[in-house]
Design an enzyme around this catalytic site. Structure first.
Site, PDB file in Angstrom:
ATOM      1  N   SER A  85      99.246 117.812 -28.950  1.00 60.98           N
ATOM      2  CA  SER A  85      97.835 118.077 -29.223  1.00 60.98           C
ATOM      3  C   SER A  85      97.139 118.457 -27.928  1.00 60.98           C
ATOM      4  O   SER A  85      97.573 118.074 -26.835  1.00 60.98           O
ATOM      5  CB  SER A  85      97.161 116.827 -29.806  1.00 60.98           C
ATOM      6  OG  SER A  85      95.752 116.981 -29.842  1.00 60.98           O
ATOM      7  N   TYR A 115      95.809 107.464 -29.109  1.00 57.67           N
ATOM      8  CA  TYR A 115      96.359 108.719 -29.620  1.00 57.67           C
ATOM      9  C   TYR A 115      96.533 109.729 -28.484  1.00 57.67           C
ATOM     10  O   TYR A 115      97.582 110.375 -28.361  1.00 57.67           O
ATOM     11  CB  TYR A 115      95.439 109.283 -30.694  1.00 57.67           C
ATOM     12  CG  TYR A 115      95.897 110.593 -31.304  1.00 57.67           C
ATOM     13  CD1 TYR A 115      96.869 110.618 -32.290  1.00 57.67           C
ATOM     14  CD2 TYR A 115      95.330 111.799 -30.904  1.00 57.67           C
ATOM     15  CE1 TYR A 115      97.283 111.823 -32.863  1.00 57.67           C
ATOM     16  CE2 TYR A 115      95.733 113.005 -31.463  1.00 57.67           C
ATOM     17  CZ  TYR A 115      96.708 113.006 -32.451  1.00 57.67           C
ATOM     18  OH  TYR A 115      97.118 114.204 -33.007  1.00 57.67           O
ATOM     19  N   SER A 122      99.539 108.753 -26.589  1.00 56.50           N
ATOM     20  CA  SER A 122     100.809 109.062 -27.262  1.00 56.50           C
ATOM     21  C   SER A 122     101.159 110.540 -27.131  1.00 56.50           C
ATOM     22  O   SER A 122     102.330 110.894 -26.983  1.00 56.50           O
ATOM     23  CB  SER A 122     100.738 108.657 -28.742  1.00 56.50           C
ATOM     24  OG  SER A 122      99.947 109.549 -29.509  1.00 56.50           O
ATOM     25  N   LYS A 123     100.151 111.397 -27.167  1.00 53.43           N
ATOM     26  CA  LYS A 123     100.427 112.832 -27.059  1.00 53.43           C
ATOM     27  C   LYS A 123     100.787 113.227 -25.622  1.00 53.43           C
ATOM     28  O   LYS A 123     101.613 114.117 -25.405  1.00 53.43           O
ATOM     29  CB  LYS A 123      99.227 113.636 -27.564  1.00 53.43           C
ATOM     30  CG  LYS A 123      98.985 113.487 -29.063  1.00 53.43           C
ATOM     31  CD  LYS A 123     100.207 113.863 -29.881  1.00 53.43           C
ATOM     32  CE  LYS A 123      99.972 113.761 -31.375  1.00 53.43           C
ATOM     33  NZ  LYS A 123     101.137 114.154 -32.180  1.00 53.43           N
TER      34      LYS A 123
END
Length: 252
Positions: free
Chosen positions: A140, A153, A156-157
């Protein structure tokens, strides 16, 4: 693009983006093994593809036993895949002060552990057969530009980007490539729901996209089609960023 003869595995296939990717790849001639956690009876209605081009396998991508069984079944039914797309991902929205550890652990299990388990299983299969392979990770734009209330998040990306580059670096000499697609703010799923229902989120989003519109799922699917195709055969360790310019500057 001609994907006839290609066999592609994609996890998280029944989400809004996954469905768009599956339909695109099938429309270009690929046969697709679609993996997700929903029941098969529900999955058959997800896709718009000619009969026989999509085979569904229920599988938790973070469970190594289920993933191994799925790869065995895929190989038996379709043959060894040319490309494996590590696409499964989840998101929770909360500020860092209120984000629960339970949500944090779940997100990391799905987004990072699940990605590694699937990519490792594909790698073992290709190495055992002495075959070339193509890994595609769904990252992302927030891997580089943090979006508020998504810090785990975002993390994690960023980790997924590093993981992809590690696979690419270790495996290039053995004929296995790894790249990532980094979409922007897509007009589907939770992002579209928040954009529609949350005025503050909508205002922030409108400021964050230089091209001035939400991304279509089809534009993400087009990027996958390119990376699956032979046109990307000299790419490894790269991030294909298709975000409408979101990552150009932190205008949020």
């Amino acid at each position: 693009l001609d994907l006839n003869g290609k066999i592609v595995v994609i996890t998280g296939a029944c989400g809004a983006l996954g469905v768009a990717v599956v339909n695109k790849l099938c429309g270009l001639g690929a046969r697709v093994a679609a993996l997700d956690i929903i029941e098969p009876d529900a999955a058959v209605n997800c896709f718009d593809a000619p009969e026989g081009q999509v085979s569904y396998f229920k599988c938790d991508s973070a469970d190594e036993v289920q993933v191994a069984a799925a790869f065995s079944a895929i190989t038996e039914k379709l043959g060894a895949p040319d490309t494996v797309c590590c696409h499964t991902g989840i998101v929770h929205v909360a500020g860092v002060e209120s984000y629960t550890l339970e949500d944090f652990d779940e997100l990391m299990r799905v987004n990072l552990r699940g990605t590694f388990v699937v990519a490792q299983a594909a790698t073992k299969l290709w190495l055992a057969e002495g075959a070339q392979g193509n890994l595609i990770f769904t990252s992302s734009w927030v891997q580089d530009v943090p979006w508020p209330e998504l810090t785990p998040y975002n993390t994690s990306k960023s980790g997924m980007k590093a993981m992809m580059r590690g696979f690419a670096r270790e495996l290039a000499s053995r004929g296995i490539r790894a790249n990532a697609v980094a979409p922007g703010i897509v007009g589907a799923g939770m992002a579209l729901k928040m954009y529609t229902e949350d005025a503050a989120y909508r205002a922030r989003t409108d400021c964050a996209i230089p091209l001035g519109r939400l991304q279509s799922p089809e534009s993400v699917a087009n990027a996958f089609a390119f990376l699956v195709s032979d046109m990307s055969s000299y790419m490894t360790g790269s991030v294909l960023t298709i975000d409408g310019g979101c990552s150009l500057y932190p205008n949020i």
